[in-house]
Structures are given as C-alpha cells and as structure tokens.
Write a protein that holds these residues in place. Structure first.
Motif, PDB file in Angstrom:
ATOM      1  N   GLU A   1      62.332  33.928  37.322  1.00 18.11           N
ATOM      2  CA  GLU A   1      62.393  32.736  36.458  1.00 18.11           C
ATOM      3  C   GLU A   1      63.132  31.619  37.184  1.00 18.11           C
ATOM      4  O   GLU A   1      64.214  31.836  37.727  1.00 18.11           O
ATOM      5  CB  GLU A   1      63.114  33.082  35.161  1.00 18.11           C
ATOM      6  CG  GLU A   1      63.228  31.928  34.188  1.00 18.11           C
ATOM      7  CD  GLU A   1      63.964  32.303  32.910  1.00 18.11           C
ATOM      8  OE1 GLU A   1      64.165  31.396  32.070  1.00 18.11           O
ATOM      9  OE2 GLU A   1      64.337  33.481  32.753  1.00 18.11           O
TER      10      GLU A   1
ATOM     11  N   ALA B   1      63.595  24.648  37.913  1.00 17.50           N
ATOM     12  CA  ALA B   1      62.923  24.297  36.659  1.00 17.50           C
ATOM     13  C   ALA B   1      62.808  22.779  36.535  1.00 17.50           C
ATOM     14  O   ALA B   1      61.755  22.251  36.141  1.00 17.50           O
ATOM     15  CB  ALA B   1      63.701  24.869  35.476  1.00 17.50           C
TER      16      ALA B   1
ATOM     17  N   MET C   1      64.583  28.631  31.584  1.00 17.37           N
ATOM     18  CA  MET C   1      63.670  27.524  31.837  1.00 17.37           C
ATOM     19  C   MET C   1      63.190  26.904  30.526  1.00 17.37           C
ATOM     20  O   MET C   1      62.939  25.701  30.463  1.00 17.37           O
ATOM     21  CB  MET C   1      62.486  27.972  32.682  1.00 17.37           C
ATOM     22  CG  MET C   1      61.561  26.794  32.988  1.00 17.37           C
ATOM     23  SD  MET C   1      60.476  26.989  34.384  1.00 17.37           S
ATOM     24  CE  MET C   1      59.812  25.315  34.479  1.00 17.37           C
TER      25      MET C   1
ATOM     26  N   LEU D   1      54.848  27.459  29.800  1.00 17.61           N
ATOM     27  CA  LEU D   1      55.639  28.512  30.428  1.00 17.61           C
ATOM     28  C   LEU D   1      55.096  29.895  30.065  1.00 17.61           C
ATOM     29  O   LEU D   1      54.733  30.147  28.920  1.00 17.61           O
ATOM     30  CB  LEU D   1      57.100  28.415  29.995  1.00 17.61           C
ATOM     31  CG  LEU D   1      57.778  27.057  30.206  1.00 17.61           C
ATOM     32  CD1 LEU D   1      59.231  27.116  29.740  1.00 17.61           C
ATOM     33  CD2 LEU D   1      57.688  26.606  31.657  1.00 17.61           C
TER      34      LEU D   1
END
Length: 237
Positions: A120, A126, A158, A179
């Motif tokens: 992630e 991000a 994120m 996402l």
C-alpha cells in the motif's frame, strides 16, 4: 540486436525487466485476473531488483493493456525512491512532455494509467498518485501488515490520503484514483515477512506481545517459509 528507443531508455536507466513480460496478462479477461497478473509481475520485478525491500511497482495503460514502466525500491541510490516513485520518474523519462510542460502537457495520458504496487502506498507515494493523475491504484499488502512484519511505516492509509484531497476553497476533488487493495495479498505478505526478518528484534517481539499480536507472528511463521533473502546493511537504508 537493435533496441527500440523505449528499450534503450529502460536499459540506460537500469530498469530492464529481466524477462518479466506483460504478454501473459494481455490475453486475460476479467479485472481480477488482470490485476493478479500484473501484481505478480510487480512482485517478481521487486524480488529481482531489491529482494530485501520488495516494494515493486508497475504503471499500466489499461486502455492498451500494456506496461508503461516499472519501478522498484532503490534505497541505496536514494532512500526516497520508493517503488512507486521510481515508476513515476521512469515514466517521465520514457514519456517526456513534448512541449517541456509536464504539468499541462504530459507525455503520457495519466488518466489511462493504473498503478500496481506490492505494498500500500505510503503518504508520499499516495500523494504522488493523486498529483500525477492516475485513475486507479492497486496494491498487495497493507501498511499495517508491512508494519507488523517489522518495518517502520507512516500509519496513514491511502484511503485517508485520498479523502484529504481537495480543490480550492476546500471543494472535493473528484479526479482521485479508484483504490483496490489486497490483490495477491498472501504472495506479497510472504515476500515482506521474509525480507523484513532482519528488523524483528527483541523490542519488536515485546511490542507485538504487548499489543496481542502473537497470533499474527505464529500465522506468518506457519504459512510463510523463508528462503535466504539478501539483506542490505542497515546503514544503507
């Protein structure tokens, strides 16, 4: 053999794919199968280029079903070059603005791009995903699980970074990426668990016990058998 201009730049940047190819993904049908295929390439790429920090990333033109560029964590060259950051920089080298105005006239249609990354994205990566304008971000393992594997993390998801993105006058930004987390999670978890064994010291085990995470350790040790993974010197990280 004569290299194409794209192959030459990849070679010059040191990001040749060492046999990793998108060919196996291009004939697939269904988003899940496509996502898993590209995530496998991102993970393989990371394990080739930096197995002790297996953060690998791909940027894929989902309108053409073709990889635009690769990236892997490069903490020896520059500790800020996370896998996603490296991929963004590599794409900028491969697809420069034709008018030398990357903000208004980028060389790549970023709205057609999906970012695949084994972990992630941290808040830095991000944010880059939002500013760069990719339309989708797909990752393998989560920030909390990377942290519980032994590696420091900024514990900001994120999803929270995307939710913080605003236009002027605090208007909502509707052009943020979609996402998708947890794609090939077990495979990515396995890589991070084994790579980050070096960081699991006495303080780590004491803190995990304090927080009731012994079962997490037991589960990882039972499911993820580790081969020898090259480890970087801590002073270089």
């Amino acid at each position: 053999m004569k290299l194409s201009s794209k192959q030459y730049v990849l070679f010059a940047l040191g990001i040749t794919s060492a046999g990793v190819s998108a060919n196996s993904c291009q004939a697939l049908q269904g988003q899940q199968a496509i996502d898993e295929c590209y995530m496998k390439i991102a993970l393989d790429y990371a394990l080739i280029h930096n197995p002790s920090f297996p953060f690998g990333a791909l940027i894929v033109d989902h309108t053409k079903n073709d990889i635009s560029c690769y990236g892997a964590n490069s903490n020896k060259k520059n500790r800020l070059l996370h896998g996603e950051t490296a991929a963004f920089w590599n794409c900028t080298e491969l697809f420069p603005s034709p008018t030398n105005d990357d903000m208004s006239d980028p060389g790549l249609d970023w709205s057609h791009q999906t970012l695949y990354t084994t972990g992630e994205p941290c808040p830095m990566c991000a944010s880059q995903s939002i500013y760069r304008g990719v339309s989708r971000v797909v990752w393998g393992t989560s920030i909390p699980d990377i942290n519980k594997s032994g590696r420091q993390q900024l514990m900001i998801s994120m999803h929270d970074v995307v939710a913080s993105a605003k236009l002027g006058a605090n208007l909502p930004n509707t052009q943020v990426p979609v996402l998708e987390g947890g794609v090939l999670k077990d495979e990515c978890d396995h890589a991070f668990w084994c790579a980050f064994e070096v960081f699991r010291d006495n303080d780590y085990f004491a803190a995990m016990a304090r927080d009731g995470n012994e079962k997490f350790i037991d589960d990882r040790n039972a499911r993820f058998k580790c081969k020898t993974v090259p480890k970087n010197n801590h002073d270089e990280l």
